[in-house]
Write a protein that holds these residues in place. Structure first.
Motif, mmCIF file in Angstrom:
data_model
loop_
_atom_site.group_PDB
_atom_site.id
_atom_site.type_symbol
_atom_site.label_atom_id
_atom_site.label_comp_id
_atom_site.label_asym_id
_atom_site.label_seq_id
_atom_site.Cartn_x
_atom_site.Cartn_y
_atom_site.Cartn_z
ATOM 1 N N ALA A 815 0.837 -1.200 0.000
ATOM 2 C CA ALA A 815 0.000 0.000 0.000
ATOM 3 C C ALA A 815 0.867 1.244 0.000
ATOM 4 C CB ALA A 815 -0.920 0.000 1.230
ATOM 5 N N LYS A 816 0.378 2.310 -0.644
ATOM 6 C CA LYS A 816 1.111 3.562 -0.654
ATOM 7 C C LYS A 816 1.028 4.220 0.717
ATOM 8 C CE LYS A 816 0.805 4.704 -5.548
ATOM 9 N NZ LYS A 816 0.468 5.748 -6.555
ATOM 10 N N GLN A 817 2.118 4.838 1.106
ATOM 11 C CA GLN A 817 2.187 5.505 2.391
ATOM 12 C C GLN A 817 1.533 6.883 2.294
ATOM 13 O OE1 GLN A 817 3.386 4.135 5.208
ATOM 14 N NE2 GLN A 817 3.851 2.230 4.115
ATOM 15 N N ALA A 818 0.663 7.174 3.269
ATOM 16 C CA ALA A 818 -0.031 8.471 3.266
ATOM 17 C C ALA A 818 0.941 9.612 3.505
ATOM 18 C CB ALA A 818 -1.133 8.478 4.321
ATOM 19 N N SER A 819 1.916 9.399 4.364
ATOM 20 C CA SER A 819 2.912 10.442 4.666
ATOM 21 C C SER A 819 4.287 9.916 4.279
ATOM 22 C CB SER A 819 2.857 10.813 6.151
ATOM 23 O OG SER A 819 3.028 9.651 6.947
ATOM 24 N N ALA A 820 4.500 9.833 2.977
ATOM 25 C CA ALA A 820 5.745 9.248 2.473
ATOM 26 C C ALA A 820 6.964 10.054 2.884
ATOM 27 C CB ALA A 820 5.684 9.142 0.958
ATOM 28 N N ALA A 821 6.771 11.349 3.143
ATOM 29 C CA ALA A 821 7.913 12.191 3.508
ATOM 30 C C ALA A 821 8.573 11.725 4.796
ATOM 31 C CB ALA A 821 7.470 13.644 3.648
ATOM 32 N N THR A 822 7.790 11.133 5.699
ATOM 33 C CA THR A 822 8.369 10.677 6.969
ATOM 34 C C THR A 822 9.284 9.474 6.776
ATOM 35 O OG1 THR A 822 6.476 9.239 7.364
ATOM 36 C CG2 THR A 822 6.343 11.480 8.227
ATOM 37 N N LEU A 823 9.151 8.784 5.632
ATOM 38 C CA LEU A 823 9.979 7.606 5.375
ATOM 39 C C LEU A 823 11.292 7.960 4.677
ATOM 40 C CD1 LEU A 823 7.234 5.165 4.075
ATOM 41 C CD2 LEU A 823 8.294 5.149 6.327
ATOM 42 N N GLU A 824 11.446 9.240 4.293
ATOM 43 C CA GLU A 824 12.608 9.608 3.487
ATOM 44 C C GLU A 824 13.909 9.320 4.203
ATOM 45 O OE1 GLU A 824 14.531 13.435 1.124
ATOM 46 O OE2 GLU A 824 12.633 13.627 2.195
ATOM 47 N N TRP A 825 14.015 9.710 5.470
ATOM 48 C CA TRP A 825 15.258 9.481 6.193
ATOM 49 C C TRP A 825 15.511 7.988 6.400
ATOM 50 C CZ3 TRP A 825 19.950 10.180 7.353
ATOM 51 C CH2 TRP A 825 20.540 9.528 8.448
ATOM 52 N N LEU A 826 14.454 7.233 6.761
ATOM 53 C CA LEU A 826 14.628 5.798 6.984
ATOM 54 C C LEU A 826 15.070 5.098 5.699
ATOM 55 C CD1 LEU A 826 11.591 4.905 9.290
ATOM 56 C CD2 LEU A 826 13.999 5.116 9.913
ATOM 57 N N ASP A 827 14.478 5.475 4.561
ATOM 58 C CA ASP A 827 14.896 4.882 3.293
ATOM 59 C C ASP A 827 16.336 5.253 2.960
ATOM 60 O OD1 ASP A 827 12.494 3.665 2.957
ATOM 61 O OD2 ASP A 827 11.696 5.084 1.496
ATOM 62 N N THR A 828 16.683 6.526 3.219
ATOM 63 C CA THR A 828 18.053 6.974 2.947
ATOM 64 C C THR A 828 19.044 6.227 3.820
ATOM 65 O OG1 THR A 828 17.300 9.185 2.327
ATOM 66 C CG2 THR A 828 19.607 8.959 2.991
ATOM 67 N N ALA A 829 18.776 6.201 5.123
ATOM 68 C CA ALA A 829 19.691 5.534 6.053
ATOM 69 C C ALA A 829 19.774 4.048 5.765
ATOM 70 C CB ALA A 829 19.232 5.768 7.492
ATOM 71 N N ASN A 830 18.628 3.417 5.474
ATOM 72 C CA ASN A 830 18.624 1.980 5.206
ATOM 73 C C ASN A 830 19.427 1.656 3.946
ATOM 74 O OD1 ASN A 830 17.226 -0.764 5.838
ATOM 75 N ND2 ASN A 830 16.886 -0.472 3.661
ATOM 76 N N TYR A 831 19.280 2.478 2.920
ATOM 77 C CA TYR A 831 20.031 2.225 1.678
ATOM 78 C C TYR A 831 21.526 2.264 1.929
ATOM 79 C CZ TYR A 831 22.419 3.277 -2.678
ATOM 80 O OH TYR A 831 23.308 3.274 -3.718
ATOM 81 N N PHE A 832 21.989 3.296 2.610
ATOM 82 C CA PHE A 832 23.428 3.426 2.829
ATOM 83 C C PHE A 832 23.960 2.347 3.769
ATOM 84 C CE2 PHE A 832 22.799 8.037 1.631
ATOM 85 C CZ PHE A 832 23.488 7.935 0.440
ATOM 86 N N ILE A 833 23.222 2.061 4.841
ATOM 87 C CA ILE A 833 23.699 1.051 5.798
ATOM 88 C C ILE A 833 23.742 -0.325 5.150
ATOM 89 C CG2 ILE A 833 23.033 -0.240 7.865
ATOM 90 C CD1 ILE A 833 24.529 2.271 8.482
ATOM 91 N N GLU A 834 22.694 -0.693 4.422
ATOM 92 C CA GLU A 834 22.692 -1.998 3.769
ATOM 93 C C GLU A 834 23.771 -2.080 2.692
ATOM 94 O OE1 GLU A 834 21.158 -4.639 4.790
ATOM 95 O OE2 GLU A 834 20.310 -3.436 6.394
ATOM 96 N N SER A 835 24.037 -0.963 2.034
ATOM 97 C CA SER A 835 25.122 -0.945 1.051
ATOM 98 C C SER A 835 26.463 -1.171 1.725
ATOM 99 C CB SER A 835 25.118 0.390 0.297
ATOM 100 O OG SER A 835 23.930 0.556 -0.442
ATOM 101 N N LEU A 836 26.643 -0.581 2.903
ATOM 102 C CA LEU A 836 27.894 -0.773 3.638
ATOM 103 C C LEU A 836 28.038 -2.211 4.118
ATOM 104 C CD1 LEU A 836 28.014 2.507 5.756
ATOM 105 C CD2 LEU A 836 29.546 1.877 3.903
ATOM 106 N N VAL A 837 26.941 -2.815 4.550
ATOM 107 C CA VAL A 837 26.988 -4.199 5.024
ATOM 108 C C VAL A 837 27.321 -5.151 3.879
ATOM 109 C CG1 VAL A 837 25.611 -6.090 5.985
ATOM 110 C CG2 VAL A 837 25.450 -3.804 6.975
ATOM 111 N N SER A 838 26.757 -4.888 2.700
ATOM 112 C CA SER A 838 26.999 -5.776 1.564
ATOM 113 C C SER A 838 28.301 -5.462 0.847
ATOM 114 C CB SER A 838 25.843 -5.674 0.564
ATOM 115 O OG SER A 838 25.747 -4.354 0.040
#
Length: 922
Positions: A815-838
């Protein structure tokens, strides 16, 4: 000391009580020194006599007089110091020391340091990359490692980076390197030169060699562009430090002895693979290595350029670089990794032996294939014993200075099964000793091992290591055909081979075995039954001739020998090692052949058992003779045959669970097992899967069995439950209308076709997801964008959490998130952290000013834009999860990110560790 006292004596008098006091002290000290020791001689002359001359006379009276004068002088100096220091008061805390003399009040930390644990004050001695060193009369030298203390000292007292300009670093590195060639491997004493020898250090040490110990004193300095130099007395000139190391390592003789040992290893390899030590005819196929692609994509192949590993390794041997460089050569067993690396090392040793002026480094080949040693140092010492020149310590010195490239062949086999639990452990000590310099090459069999290695890297916080993974490619069908024809294999012998046989023949080991069989057994009228069986048959035929009775008749039949070898392989696997002692061989023979008394039922068998397998060098390390198969592929063949034999009459739960739990099983073993009897393999899976093993090894092995059955059936899942398992590549193409549960699993690459079943992947991490069309995404259930690192569908490629989320939302999977802006930091942080782990094998080095990555290896870091990358890095340092370490750079200043908490811990969102919860909160 002398320059400081002379300077104090020249200070003009002023109202400053500190200046007045120290001027008086300097005058009194100089006067008392000259008056009490040798009247009429200056300070420097007396100091030189005491340090470099013969200060103690032969006559007892003269010696006693000097001792008395020294004692009186010491007492007077002590009185002067007490008088001077009594004028000062101080207040100390763990981070500050304030001195006061009357109205004068000064902060002297971190030039001085208060050691709260010892309750003492130390004064600065040396600055190094691992902290500031202080001296205290009561406890000697100690180190303050606090980052804030090091940063304060660097900012306040050092105008340039100490690793580039500081003389103490030069002294430390020179004495540390010489220690590697000393008898006790401890740093030797040194003196500083003066006058015409200003800036020179004199190192007195004992060189250990096979001819005996040599006592010597050498001079070193920093030359132009900070080049470390050694004074060659014979040539009366200053030359590079690397020339000094070559001289004390007896470079030409070392190359010769290394070449002789490599020639012997090549001969043993020839016997193991071809059954003869005589050179055989036929062409040699040059191995092709391709750097590991960041994004696997079979649907749109790209042109890849082979890499020249030797040229890359030579270019990486620069002493001034900031990182230890590691090249991993990966590929399945039998792909020719050993042959390629052995050829590389032999060619270089021969080149250096014939032309000592060659500046290229030697390649030290360390074979751990099939051996289970306690650590890497044992393997290196064993390999170096033939040289009688180098050992583990001196090899590190040469490697650190770019003169030696360490090749560890079969690194994943070095520690047996334990290596899979901590594959980084054996290399970590070398990484720390190399201190961000040197080059290593290691080979490993499986992509699973590299996954475990990278997982270990992601759990660490401070290793200066840069990695490159090179896949050794299988032969092309054209290469294979040309190779077989060059050995005299007729075209008619290839017409009856199956597609599976041809896939095996692209592996060099199987091609060589088939060529050997074709020139021997086929001439006797034997017909091929498959390449796998041919390899086993050839090995059994060769080994059966080694164990004969007094009439030269075989003691064991080929079937008995196959049963015995299967028992050997099973015990090696269960025990987690690739070598067996003689008592183990006898135990296996009794169990496999059903003998209560080997000597009675088969006279001569016990004595000849040790002739069956290649004698390893294990006795040089542990003191016991150990025996193993001549090649890892042979071990895999007989382990697969052992599984087939044990399960032929019925599958026993205890047995198969034990086999799949003890140690990692090569994928080929399981594929051959499935091909031999798919129904038995299905029964084994049906028994194992409900057992629910918890170890990573069990999950990986059972996952490999599930995948082999999936591939055998053309993409139909062998079971509809595959949760909590670990998979490499899963291709689902059949099973429409059914639902497959893969919850809590780990999948390297998942490929889904439109006719696949519905797949529940709740809490399953996927490194790379591929679908044949966008509508196929509707088959997914329980999917979370942050659990998918990369995703590809026709017309779209996603490598960030945000882009994966968008595609899944558009496909109606989530489902689409009603307040997608609140996920921006989590998506950003998750992308970089997972990239570092891999990608833990690429150090994070950025430009000092704007935090832009310094190389293309970090191209992924700016895919979200430099602003988000900068935000992410600043967040890490603000939450004290990482900090910056300045690096030496000729042009624009750079710095390296040093983690205080491993990326893996940050990824787990472990709130018990300070800073992690704050980091994830937007």
């Amino acid at each position: 000391m002398l320059s400081g006292i002379k300077l104090a004596k020249k200070w003009t008098a002023s109202l400053d009580p500190v200046i007045v006091g120290w001027r008086e002290f300097a005058e009194r000290l100089l006067n008392e020194f000259s008056r009490n020791i040798h009247d009429g001689k200056g300070f420097k002359a007396i100091r030189d006599e005491l340090s470099h001359g013969t200060p103690i006379p032969v006559e007892d009276a003269s010696a006693a007089a000097i001792c008395t004068a020294l004692r009186e002088f010491s007492e007077i100096v002590g009185q002067h110091i007490e008088t001077q220091v009594s004028k000062f008061c101080y207040a100390a805390t763990p981070t500050s020391i304030r001195l006061s003399c009357g109205a004068d009040n000064q902060e002297v930390a971190p030039l001085w340091d208060f050691n709260a644990a010892q309750g003492v004050i130390g004064i600065y001695s040396t600055f190094d990359t691992d902290g500031v060193y202080y001296l205290c009369p009561s406890i000697g030298a100690y180190r303050n490692q606090r980052p804030e203390n090091t940063a304060a000292f660097r900012t306040t007292f050092l105008s340039k980076d100490p690793t580039e300009k500081h003389f103490g670093q030069f002294v430390f590195e020179i004495t540390r390197d010489i220690a590697g060639f000393c008898e006790d491997h401890s740093p030797p004493p040194y003196d500083f030169g003066e006058g015409e020898h200003a800036g020179v250090i004199f190192v007195t040490w004992t060189q250990a060699s096979s001819q005996g110990n040599t006592h010597r004193t050498d001079m070193f300095r920093r030359g132009q562009d900070n080049r470390y130099e050694w004074f060659d007395v014979s040539a009366n000139t200053w030359i590079g430090f690397s020339s000094f190391l070559r001289k004390i390592a007896n470079w030409t003789l070392l190359a010769r002895r290394v070449r002789i040992e490599l020639d012997e290893q090549e001969r043993r390899k020839q016997v193991a693979e071809m059954g003869t030590s005589q050179p055989t005819g036929g062409m040699k196929i040059t191995a092709v290595l391709v750097e590991e692609a960041e994004t696997p994509d079979d649907s749109s192949p790209v042109q890849v350029t082979p890499i020249n590993l030797q040229a890359r390794a030579d270019n990486s041997c620069q002493p001034s670089k900031n990182f230890t460089t590691v090249y991993f050569v990966v590929g399945d067993a039998g792909m020719g990794k050993t042959d390629y690396l052995l050829t590389l090392a032999r060619a270089r040793a021969h080149a250096v032996e014939t032309n000592p002026t060659v500046e290229s480094p030697l390649y030290l080949f360390v074979s751990s294939t099939g051996r289970a040693l306690s650590n890497l140092d044992d393997a290196i010492n064993t390999s170096l014993s033939i040289t009688h020149i180098l050992n583990n310590h001196s090899a590190k010195v040469l490697c650190r200075n770019g003169l030696l490239v360490l090749i560890v062949d079969g690194f994943d086999e070095l520690l047996g099964s334990s290596g899979y639990d901590n594959p980084l452990g054996s290399l970590e000590g070398w990484f720390k000793d190399l201190r961000g310099r040197g080059v290593m090459i290691a080979s490993a069999r499986s992509s699973y091992y590299m996954t475990r290695y990278r997982r270990s890297l992601s759990e660490t916080t401070d290793l200066n290591v840069e990695h490159t993974v090179a896949d050794i490619q299988p032969w092309t069908p054209e290469d294979t055909t040309a190779f077989l024809h060059s050995y005299g294999v007729p075209a008619t012998a290839l017409t009856d081979l199956s597609a599976r046989d041809w896939r095996l023949l692209t592996i060099p080991f199987f091609a060589k075995a088939f060529a050997t069989w074709s020139t021997t057994s086929r001439s006797n009228g034997e017909e091929p039954t498959g390449v796998f069986q041919i390899v086993v048959e050839q090995y059994l035929s060769r080994e059966s001739t080694k164990i004969a009775d007094q009439n030269n008749a075989p003691i064991l039949s080929k079937l008995e020998l196959q049963t015995l070898f299967s028992e050997f392989a099973e015990m090696m696997h269960i025990e987690g090692k690739r070598e067996l002692e003689q008592s183990d061989l006898e135990l296996c023979a009794s169990a496999a052949l059903g003998f209560n008394d080997i000597d009675k039922e088969r006279p001569g068998l016990r004595r000849r058992l040790t002739s069956l397998c290649g004698l390893s060098v294990g006795e040089m390390v542990a003191g016991d003779s150990k025996f193993g198969f001549s090649h890892e592929v042979i071990f895999d063949c007989f382990l697969s045959l052992s599984l087939q034999r044990r399960c032929a009459a019925g599958v026993e739960m205890t047995y198969v669970n034990n086999v799949f739990s003890k140690a990692a099983i090569n994928t080929a073993v399981i594929e051959w097992f499935v091909a031999a009897n798919v129904n038995v393999a299905q029964s084994v899976l049906d028994i194992l899967r409900p057992a629910g093993g918890t170890s990573s090894i069990w999950k990986k092995n059972v996952g490999a069995l599930w995948t082999a059955l999936l591939n055998h059936s053309g993409g139909m899942p062998p079971t509809l439950a595959a949760s909590e398992l670990e998979f490499q590549t899963v291709e689902l193409s059949m099973g429409r209308g059914k639902q497959l549960t893969m919850r809590g699993a780990k999948i390297d690459q998942l490929k889904i076709s439109r006719d696949a079943p519905i797949i529940d992947i709740k809490e399953t991490s996927i490194k790379y997801l591929t679908v044949d069309e966008a509508s196929t995404l509707s088959l997914l259930r329980g999917v979370a964008p942050e659990m998918i690192q990369k995703m590809q569908a026709p017309g779209s490629y996603c490598d960030t959490t945000a882009s994966v989320r968008t595609v899944l939302e558009e496909a109606g999977v989530i489902a689409k998130q009603a307040s997608a802006a609140t996920l921006e930091w989590l998506d950003t942080a998750n992308y970089f952290i997972e990239s570092l782990v891999s990608r833990p094998d690429a150090p994070i080095v950025v430009m000092h000013d704007n935090l832009e990555p310094d190389s293309e290896r970090l191209g992924w870091a700016t895919r979200l834009g430099l602003a988000k990358w900068t935000q992410f890095l600043n967040r890490l340092t603000q939450c004290k999860l990482a900090s910056w370490e300045p690096l030496v750079a000729k042009k624009q200043p750079k710095k390296r990110l040093v983690f205080h908490v491993s990326p893996a811990e940050i990824s787990r969102r472990n709130s018990s560790i300070p800073g992690i919860a704050d980091f994830w909160n937007s």
